[in-house]
Design an enzyme around this catalytic site. Structure first.
Site, PDB file in Angstrom:
ATOM      1  N   GLY A  76      50.478  94.573  58.413  1.00 31.66           N
ATOM      2  CA  GLY A  76      50.670  93.698  59.562  1.00 31.66           C
ATOM      3  C   GLY A  76      51.481  92.448  59.291  1.00 31.66           C
ATOM      4  O   GLY A  76      51.619  91.608  60.183  1.00 31.66           O
ATOM      5  N   GLN A  77      52.028  92.286  58.093  1.00 29.94           N
ATOM      6  CA  GLN A  77      52.823  91.090  57.809  1.00 29.94           C
ATOM      7  C   GLN A  77      54.069  91.097  58.674  1.00 29.94           C
ATOM      8  O   GLN A  77      54.753  92.116  58.797  1.00 29.94           O
ATOM      9  CB  GLN A  77      53.207  91.038  56.323  1.00 29.94           C
ATOM     10  CG  GLN A  77      53.910  89.757  55.932  1.00 29.94           C
ATOM     11  CD  GLN A  77      54.166  89.656  54.431  1.00 29.94           C
ATOM     12  OE1 GLN A  77      53.849  90.568  53.670  1.00 29.94           O
ATOM     13  NE2 GLN A  77      54.732  88.544  54.019  1.00 29.94           N
TER      14      GLN A  77
ATOM     15  N   HIS B 269      51.608  83.868  53.081  1.00 32.74           N
ATOM     16  CA  HIS B 269      50.781  82.889  53.786  1.00 32.74           C
ATOM     17  C   HIS B 269      49.352  83.410  53.890  1.00 32.74           C
ATOM     18  O   HIS B 269      49.116  84.612  53.919  1.00 32.74           O
ATOM     19  CB  HIS B 269      51.338  82.538  55.166  1.00 32.74           C
ATOM     20  CG  HIS B 269      51.591  83.706  56.056  1.00 32.74           C
ATOM     21  ND1 HIS B 269      52.635  84.592  55.876  1.00 32.74           N
ATOM     22  CD2 HIS B 269      50.929  84.141  57.158  1.00 32.74           C
ATOM     23  CE1 HIS B 269      52.613  85.511  56.834  1.00 32.74           C
ATOM     24  NE2 HIS B 269      51.573  85.260  57.616  1.00 32.74           N
TER      25      HIS B 269
ATOM     26  N   HIS C 196      45.877  83.032  56.135  1.00 37.42           N
ATOM     27  CA  HIS C 196      45.293  82.589  57.400  1.00 37.42           C
ATOM     28  C   HIS C 196      43.891  82.027  57.154  1.00 37.42           C
ATOM     29  O   HIS C 196      43.077  82.652  56.473  1.00 37.42           O
ATOM     30  CB  HIS C 196      45.164  83.760  58.382  1.00 37.42           C
ATOM     31  CG  HIS C 196      46.467  84.319  58.831  1.00 37.42           C
ATOM     32  ND1 HIS C 196      47.079  83.922  59.993  1.00 37.42           N
ATOM     33  CD2 HIS C 196      47.275  85.251  58.271  1.00 37.42           C
ATOM     34  CE1 HIS C 196      48.205  84.589  60.138  1.00 37.42           C
ATOM     35  NE2 HIS C 196      48.340  85.406  59.094  1.00 37.42           N
TER      36      HIS C 196
ATOM     37  N   VAL D 104      56.013  87.802  58.958  1.00 42.88           N
ATOM     38  CA  VAL D 104      56.864  86.742  58.425  1.00 42.88           C
ATOM     39  C   VAL D 104      56.908  86.968  56.921  1.00 42.88           C
ATOM     40  O   VAL D 104      55.865  87.061  56.270  1.00 42.88           O
ATOM     41  CB  VAL D 104      56.317  85.338  58.755  1.00 42.88           C
ATOM     42  CG1 VAL D 104      57.179  84.253  58.115  1.00 42.88           C
ATOM     43  CG2 VAL D 104      56.240  85.129  60.263  1.00 42.88           C
TER      44      VAL D 104
END
Length: 123
Positions: free
Chosen positions: A88-89, A95, A97, A91
């Site tokens: 589901g990445q 990072h 969440h 960008v």
């Protein structure tokens, strides 16, 4: 750092920072206070971080939690990372969440992050 990466130069409030990362609010939050921990060095996934950067990012996750608790008064948290398109990445800058959760924000929160594959969430 890349000029086109939205996480290399985020234009938003910095909640916290350390030598490896910054924490900012998510532009498209799934709940009030949804934050992102962004490594300062541009890498695609957390697996590309060196050990010190990885540790620094997760130390910042711990530091941002009380900031979010103070400002938003959540009842719990989900912490998650999407690594790769299949996960589901969307960008291509690593990072983490940090998602505050609130009683009643979903009818049945049991299973938490297991619900990324809904048919496998029940146990």
């Amino acid at each position: 750092m890349t000029a086109e990466c939205i996480f290399c130069r985020p234009q938003r409030e910095i909640l916290a920072r350390n030598e490896s990362a910054i924490a900012v609010f998510d532009t498209y939050p799934v709940s009030p206070g949804h934050a992102l921990v962004l490594p300062l060095r541009h890498v695609v996934t957390i697996w590309d971080l060196d050990p010190e950067e990885y540790d620094g990012c997760f130390r910042l996750v711990r530091e941002v939690k009380p900031i979010l608790e103070s400002r938003f008064k959540p009842d719990g948290f989900n912490v998650g990372v999407n690594c790769g398109e299949a996960a589901g990445q969307s960008v291509w800058h690593a990072h983490i969440h940090v998602i505050p959760r609130y009683k009643g924000d979903t009818p049945n929160p049991r299973g938490g992050v297991r619900h990324v594959i809904p048919l496998k969430a029940k146990y």
